[in-house]
Design a protein around this motif. Structure first.
Motif, mmCIF file in Angstrom:
data_model
loop_
_atom_site.group_PDB
_atom_site.id
_atom_site.type_symbol
_atom_site.label_atom_id
_atom_site.label_comp_id
_atom_site.label_asym_id
_atom_site.label_seq_id
_atom_site.Cartn_x
_atom_site.Cartn_y
_atom_site.Cartn_z
ATOM 1 N N THR A 150 0.865 -1.188 0.000
ATOM 2 C CA THR A 150 0.000 0.000 0.000
ATOM 3 C C THR A 150 0.902 1.239 0.000
ATOM 4 N N TYR A 151 0.249 2.399 0.012
ATOM 5 C CA TYR A 151 0.972 3.691 0.055
ATOM 6 C C TYR A 151 1.855 3.798 1.302
ATOM 7 N N ARG A 152 1.540 3.038 2.396
ATOM 8 C CA ARG A 152 2.342 3.209 3.620
ATOM 9 C C ARG A 152 3.567 2.293 3.635
ATOM 10 N N ASP A 153 3.753 1.511 2.587
ATOM 11 C CA ASP A 153 4.750 0.447 2.677
ATOM 12 C C ASP A 153 6.039 0.711 1.903
ATOM 13 N N ALA B 218 1.393 11.256 12.366
ATOM 14 C CA ALA B 218 0.108 11.556 11.720
ATOM 15 C C ALA B 218 -0.074 10.641 10.503
ATOM 16 N N HIS B 219 -1.297 10.586 9.966
ATOM 17 C CA HIS B 219 -1.587 9.728 8.812
ATOM 18 C C HIS B 219 -0.636 10.063 7.651
ATOM 19 N N THR B 220 -0.576 11.343 7.319
ATOM 20 C CA THR B 220 0.427 11.865 6.371
ATOM 21 C C THR B 220 0.747 13.270 6.845
ATOM 22 N N ASN C 148 -2.126 -3.625 11.675
ATOM 23 C CA ASN C 148 -3.121 -2.930 12.482
ATOM 24 C C ASN C 148 -2.402 -1.869 13.303
ATOM 25 N N ASN C 149 -2.441 -0.632 12.774
ATOM 26 C CA ASN C 149 -1.761 0.469 13.496
ATOM 27 C C ASN C 149 -2.777 1.309 14.271
ATOM 28 N N GLU C 150 -3.957 0.730 14.511
ATOM 29 C CA GLU C 150 -4.992 1.304 15.382
ATOM 30 C C GLU C 150 -5.787 2.449 14.764
ATOM 31 N N TYR C 151 -5.355 2.969 13.621
ATOM 32 C CA TYR C 151 -6.074 4.099 13.028
ATOM 33 C C TYR C 151 -6.214 3.973 11.517
ATOM 34 N N ALA C 152 -7.368 4.421 11.027
ATOM 35 C CA ALA C 152 -7.560 4.648 9.597
ATOM 36 C C ALA C 152 -7.794 6.157 9.484
ATOM 37 N N ILE C 153 -6.763 6.871 9.191
ATOM 38 C CA ILE C 153 -6.702 8.339 9.342
ATOM 39 C C ILE C 153 -7.167 8.660 10.775
ATOM 40 N N SER D 111 -0.530 0.691 -3.805
ATOM 41 C CA SER D 111 -1.953 0.951 -4.012
ATOM 42 C C SER D 111 -2.458 2.019 -3.046
ATOM 43 N N THR D 112 -3.039 3.074 -3.591
ATOM 44 C CA THR D 112 -3.659 4.110 -2.757
ATOM 45 C C THR D 112 -5.140 3.811 -2.513
ATOM 46 N N PRO D 113 -5.883 3.341 -3.524
ATOM 47 C CA PRO D 113 -7.265 2.930 -3.211
ATOM 48 C C PRO D 113 -7.221 1.702 -2.290
ATOM 49 N N LEU D 114 -7.885 1.805 -1.157
ATOM 50 C CA LEU D 114 -7.739 0.778 -0.126
ATOM 51 C C LEU D 114 -8.179 -0.595 -0.598
ATOM 52 N N ALA D 115 -7.331 -1.569 -0.362
ATOM 53 C CA ALA D 115 -7.612 -3.010 -0.550
ATOM 54 C C ALA D 115 -7.760 -3.458 -2.003
ATOM 55 N N GLY E 266 -3.980 -2.326 5.546
ATOM 56 C CA GLY E 266 -4.110 -1.700 6.862
ATOM 57 C C GLY E 266 -5.371 -2.179 7.569
ATOM 58 N N ASP E 267 -5.525 -1.791 8.844
ATOM 59 C CA ASP E 267 -6.728 -2.191 9.592
ATOM 60 C C ASP E 267 -7.989 -1.633 8.909
ATOM 61 N N GLY E 268 -7.924 -0.384 8.460
ATOM 62 C CA GLY E 268 -9.072 0.213 7.775
ATOM 63 C C GLY E 268 -9.414 -0.547 6.504
ATOM 64 N N GLY E 269 -8.395 -0.995 5.805
ATOM 65 C CA GLY E 269 -8.592 -1.715 4.546
ATOM 66 C C GLY E 269 -9.382 -3.007 4.713
ATOM 67 N N THR E 270 -9.387 -3.557 5.942
ATOM 68 C CA THR E 270 -10.103 -4.829 6.143
ATOM 69 C C THR E 270 -11.624 -4.639 6.139
HETATM 70 C C1 LIG Z 1 -11.298 2.908 -1.522
HETATM 71 C C2 LIG Z 1 -10.777 4.034 -0.679
HETATM 72 N N1 LIG Z 1 -11.589 4.647 0.177
HETATM 73 C C3 LIG Z 1 -11.123 5.678 0.938
HETATM 74 C C4 LIG Z 1 -9.828 6.099 0.811
HETATM 75 C C5 LIG Z 1 -9.323 7.268 1.653
HETATM 76 N N2 LIG Z 1 -8.340 6.797 2.622
HETATM 77 C C6 LIG Z 1 -7.024 6.918 2.393
HETATM 78 S S1 LIG Z 1 -6.116 6.278 3.606
HETATM 79 C C7 LIG Z 1 -7.468 5.834 4.498
HETATM 80 C C8 LIG Z 1 -7.321 5.144 5.821
HETATM 81 C C9 LIG Z 1 -6.719 3.789 5.672
HETATM 82 O O1 LIG Z 1 -6.412 3.237 6.905
HETATM 83 P P1 LIG Z 1 -5.718 1.840 7.062
HETATM 84 O O2 LIG Z 1 -6.247 0.872 6.061
HETATM 85 O O3 LIG Z 1 -5.824 1.449 8.479
HETATM 86 O O4 LIG Z 1 -4.202 2.094 6.658
HETATM 87 P P2 LIG Z 1 -3.110 3.087 7.294
HETATM 88 O O5 LIG Z 1 -3.235 4.386 6.552
HETATM 89 O O6 LIG Z 1 -3.381 3.219 8.737
HETATM 90 O O7 LIG Z 1 -1.814 2.442 6.995
HETATM 91 C C10 LIG Z 1 -8.638 6.215 3.835
HETATM 92 C C11 LIG Z 1 -10.003 6.000 4.333
HETATM 93 C C12 LIG Z 1 -9.002 5.424 -0.124
HETATM 94 N N3 LIG Z 1 -7.725 5.736 -0.289
HETATM 95 N N4 LIG Z 1 -9.496 4.389 -0.841
#
Ligand SMILES: Cc1ncc(C[n+]2csc(CCOP(=O)(O)OP(=O)(O)O)c2C)c(N)n1
Length: 362
Positions: A93-96, A262-264, A193-198, A133-137, A164-168
């Motif tokens: 993902t973008y964080r990796d 912070a997230h970014t 799982n870093n406890e936060y999705a933004i 990948s920036t679009p989650l999952a 990420g945790d949010g991606g699940t």
């Molecule tokens: C499909 C989709 N929905 C929303 C977003 C906006 N968005 C970017 S990062 C993020 C949070 C993701 O959190 P997590 O999956 O936990 O990964 P982390 O950033 O903590 O590594 C969101 C909602 C996106 N990039 N893609």
């Protein structure tokens, strides 16, 4: 409880082989990695931390558009690539970014996407690393496709798919796990799982006992690891990769870690969490605990420190000197490379943008 359920259930507690004070612990299912693996890992952690910090500095200097830092998550990032063989694939993902650099991709090429260029910066086939990948999952079904194809060809490739945790919570996560399980695709789904999705904390994201439990409904075995313990991560991810390679189908691993920054750079984390939540995590730093352990074993000599430092200095210099001013991008490129042959819709959109830009310039 049936043995099938037992097989799918993750450990009650995240696997931890070296605790936050650097003290080793025996585990009934996992052995401590070798001295060599831990020393290599130490060098990679130091380099990963320096990469994160230098990339964040470049954002502040206006030389990089955005950087989602993995400061504090370096053990996850490094372990994810250390357990792979050359022919395996990584889907980040973008964080990796640190995982990608750990895999051997040039640091400047790694940051090309995050500078706002139109392409991923590196050749995905050369290092077997998919574009970030920036679009989650959305990377997860792709990862499963690569693993499934490799299996059909009789190759012994394993795919490491990061999320990420949010991606699940995304549909793509569930579809990917389901398909992978039905078709026995050799994929390791690795959740950091870093406890936060933004700004959304885990408790508002999932009511599951743990994210590793999410595999059960699909028939995918789950496991949990302390995400700041490189030793535990190497053991758990190494086992998951072995299982996938041995034909046991997909595996799900959740690492418990924390996004200490912070997230970014575009986010202000003080608006949604207090310092007293962050501070205890600073004491669980992955580098600190491994360093303490290596010192206590008498393995941390000048050579080890020198090697780690020289690799870290090298990556810092590469980023500082190699990241030239903004790439020259042509907005028309947005439409050029999506399909081999442009669709009618894309042609219309491209024409619309062209007219818009011409109007702006006039
Ligand atoms: C499909 C989709 N929905 C929303 C977003 C906006 N968005 C970017 S990062 C993020 C949070 C993701 O959190 P997590 O999956 O936990 O990964 P982390 O950033 O903590 O590594 C969101 C909602 C996106 N990039 N893609």
């Amino acid at each position: 409880m049936t043995t099938v359920e037992e097989h799918l259930l993750p450990s009650a507690e995240p696997v931890c082989l070296i605790d936050q004070h650097g003290v080793p612990h025996e585990h009934p299912s996992y052995d401590l990695p070798t001295k060599e693996a831990l020393l290599d890992g130490y060098t990679e952690l130091i380099r990963g931390r320096r990469f994160n910090d230098q990339a964040s500095a470049l954002v502040r200097q206006g030389r990089l558009a955005v950087y989602p830092s993995s400061h504090g998550q370096e053990a996850c990032q490094v372990a994810a690539t250390m357990v792979l063989k050359e022919g395996d694939w990584l889907f980040p993902t973008y964080r990796d970014s640190v995982s990608i650099v750990s895999r051997g991709v040039d640091p400047i090429e790694t940051l090309t996407l995050l500078r706002g260029d139109w392409h991923s910066g590196y050749d995905p086939y050369e290092h077997k690393v998919a574009p970030q990948s920036t679009p989650l999952a959305t990377q997860l079904p792709h990862a499963v496709g690569v693993a499934h194809a490799a299996r059909l060809r009789g190759e012994d490739t394993v795919v490491m798919a990061l999320v990420g945790d949010g991606g699940t919570s995304e549909g793509d996560f569930h579809e990917a796990l389901n398909f992978a399980a039905v078709f026995h695709a050799p994929v390791v789904f690795f959740i950091q799982n870093n406890e936060y999705a933004i700004s959304v904390p885990l408790a508002r994201q999932s009511a599951a006992p743990s994210l590793a439990h999410k595999g059960i409904g699909y028939g995918v075995p789950g496991e949990r690891a302390d995400g700041n313990d490189l030793a535990g991560l190497l053991a758990v991810l190494g086992q998951a990769v072995n299982n996938a390679r041995a034909g046991e189908g997909p595996q799900l691993v959740e690492a418990h870690t924390y996004r200490v920054q912070a997230h970014t750079n575009a986010d202000d984390a003080t608006r949604y969490r207090q310092d007293d939540e962050v501070t205890p995590w600073l004491d669980r730093d992955p580098i600190q605990r491994l360093t303490t352990y290596l010192e206590q074993q008498g393995w941390m000599d000048d050579d080890v420190r020198r090697r780690a430092e020289s690799r870290a200095v090298q990556v810092t210099a590469q980023l500082r000197d190699g990241l030239m001013p903004e790439p020259a991008v042509d907005p028309a490129d947005l439409f050029k490379y999506l399909y081999a042959e442009q669709t009618q819709q894309l042609r219309e959109q491209a024409a619309f943008l062209r007219d818009e830009l011409a109007r702006e310039e006039a």
